[in-house]
Design a protein around this motif. Structure first.
Motif, PDB file in Angstrom:
ATOM      1  N   GLU A   1     -29.373  70.189  88.067  1.00  0.00           N
ATOM      2  CA  GLU A   1     -30.158  70.876  89.096  1.00  0.00           C
ATOM      3  C   GLU A   1     -29.641  70.545  90.493  1.00  0.00           C
ATOM      4  OE1 GLU A   1     -32.874  73.579  90.241  1.00  0.00           O
ATOM      5  OE2 GLU A   1     -32.701  72.978  88.156  1.00  0.00           O
ATOM      6  N   GLN A   2     -29.363  69.257  90.754  1.00  0.00           N
ATOM      7  CA  GLN A   2     -28.886  68.851  92.072  1.00  0.00           C
ATOM      8  C   GLN A   2     -27.497  69.405  92.357  1.00  0.00           C
ATOM      9  OE1 GLN A   2     -30.621  67.137  94.564  1.00  0.00           O
ATOM     10  NE2 GLN A   2     -28.909  67.974  95.707  1.00  0.00           N
ATOM     11  N   LEU A   3     -26.593  69.321  91.374  1.00  0.00           N
ATOM     12  CA  LEU A   3     -25.250  69.852  91.585  1.00  0.00           C
ATOM     13  C   LEU A   3     -25.299  71.353  91.809  1.00  0.00           C
ATOM     14  CD1 LEU A   3     -22.210  69.647  91.789  1.00  0.00           C
ATOM     15  CD2 LEU A   3     -22.097  69.654  89.270  1.00  0.00           C
ATOM     16  N   ALA A   4     -26.088  72.052  91.015  1.00  0.00           N
ATOM     17  CA  ALA A   4     -26.200  73.506  91.182  1.00  0.00           C
ATOM     18  C   ALA A   4     -26.711  73.836  92.583  1.00  0.00           C
ATOM     19  CB  ALA A   4     -27.121  74.079  90.113  1.00  0.00           C
ATOM     20  N   LEU A   5     -27.709  73.112  93.039  1.00  0.00           N
ATOM     21  CA  LEU A   5     -28.253  73.336  94.378  1.00  0.00           C
ATOM     22  C   LEU A   5     -27.181  73.084  95.438  1.00  0.00           C
ATOM     23  CD1 LEU A   5     -30.834  73.905  96.057  1.00  0.00           C
ATOM     24  CD2 LEU A   5     -31.198  71.443  96.092  1.00  0.00           C
ATOM     25  N   ASP A   6     -26.468  71.960  95.324  1.00  0.00           N
ATOM     26  CA  ASP A   6     -25.429  71.616  96.299  1.00  0.00           C
ATOM     27  C   ASP A   6     -24.274  72.614  96.293  1.00  0.00           C
ATOM     28  OD1 ASP A   6     -26.973  69.398  96.867  1.00  0.00           O
ATOM     29  OD2 ASP A   6     -25.578  67.943  95.999  1.00  0.00           O
ATOM     30  N   ALA A   7     -24.004  73.199  95.124  1.00  0.00           N
ATOM     31  CA  ALA A   7     -22.889  74.149  94.996  1.00  0.00           C
ATOM     32  C   ALA A   7     -23.333  75.591  95.218  1.00  0.00           C
ATOM     33  CB  ALA A   7     -22.243  74.010  93.621  1.00  0.00           C
ATOM     34  N   GLY A   8     -24.617  75.810  95.418  1.00  0.00           N
ATOM     35  CA  GLY A   8     -25.114  77.157  95.674  1.00  0.00           C
ATOM     36  C   GLY A   8     -25.053  78.062  94.462  1.00  0.00           C
ATOM     37  N   MET A   9     -25.394  77.526  93.296  1.00  0.00           N
ATOM     38  CA  MET A   9     -25.388  78.337  92.081  1.00  0.00           C
ATOM     39  C   MET A   9     -26.622  78.011  91.256  1.00  0.00           C
ATOM     40  SD  MET A   9     -22.288  76.428  89.969  1.00  0.00           S
ATOM     41  CE  MET A   9     -21.073  76.946  91.156  1.00  0.00           C
ATOM     42  N   LYS A  10     -26.874  78.814  90.254  1.00  0.00           N
ATOM     43  CA  LYS A  10     -28.024  78.586  89.375  1.00  0.00           C
ATOM     44  C   LYS A  10     -27.704  77.488  88.370  1.00  0.00           C
ATOM     45  CE  LYS A  10     -29.784  83.237  89.761  1.00  0.00           C
ATOM     46  NZ  LYS A  10     -31.083  83.094  90.321  1.00  0.00           N
ATOM     47  N   ARG A  11     -28.739  76.722  87.998  1.00  0.00           N
ATOM     48  CA  ARG A  11     -28.541  75.645  87.038  1.00  0.00           C
ATOM     49  C   ARG A  11     -28.068  76.185  85.696  1.00  0.00           C
ATOM     50  NH1 ARG A  11     -29.750  73.922  82.692  1.00  0.00           N
ATOM     51  NH2 ARG A  11     -31.436  75.406  82.529  1.00  0.00           N
TER      52      ARG A  11
END
Length: 69
Positions: free
Chosen positions: A23-33
């Protein structure tokens, strides 16, 4: 192992080494989990843009995500 699976393994390894959730990586990368989950499982072909955003969010070079150990 194909390149997509290698990418998925490397993304997961870098993410876990940094103590990040999907969830955190997806948020930081601007993509869906769900998209990130598919990438880590090697079931989705990433775009070059996604590769670059993941690398930036993980603090690595894009080539680190496709490098064999």
């Amino acid at each position: 192992m194909d390149l997509v699976q290698l990418l998925g393994q490397n993304v997961r390894a870098h993410r876990k080494a940094r103590g990040m959730s999907q969830e955190q990586l997806a948020l930081d990368a601007g993509m869906k989990r769900a998209y990130l989950s598919d990438l880590e499982r090697g079931t989705r072909n990433p775009s070059i843009r996604a590769l670059e955003r993941l690398a930036n969010a993980l603090g690595v070079q894009p080539e680190d995500l496709v490098r064999r150990s």
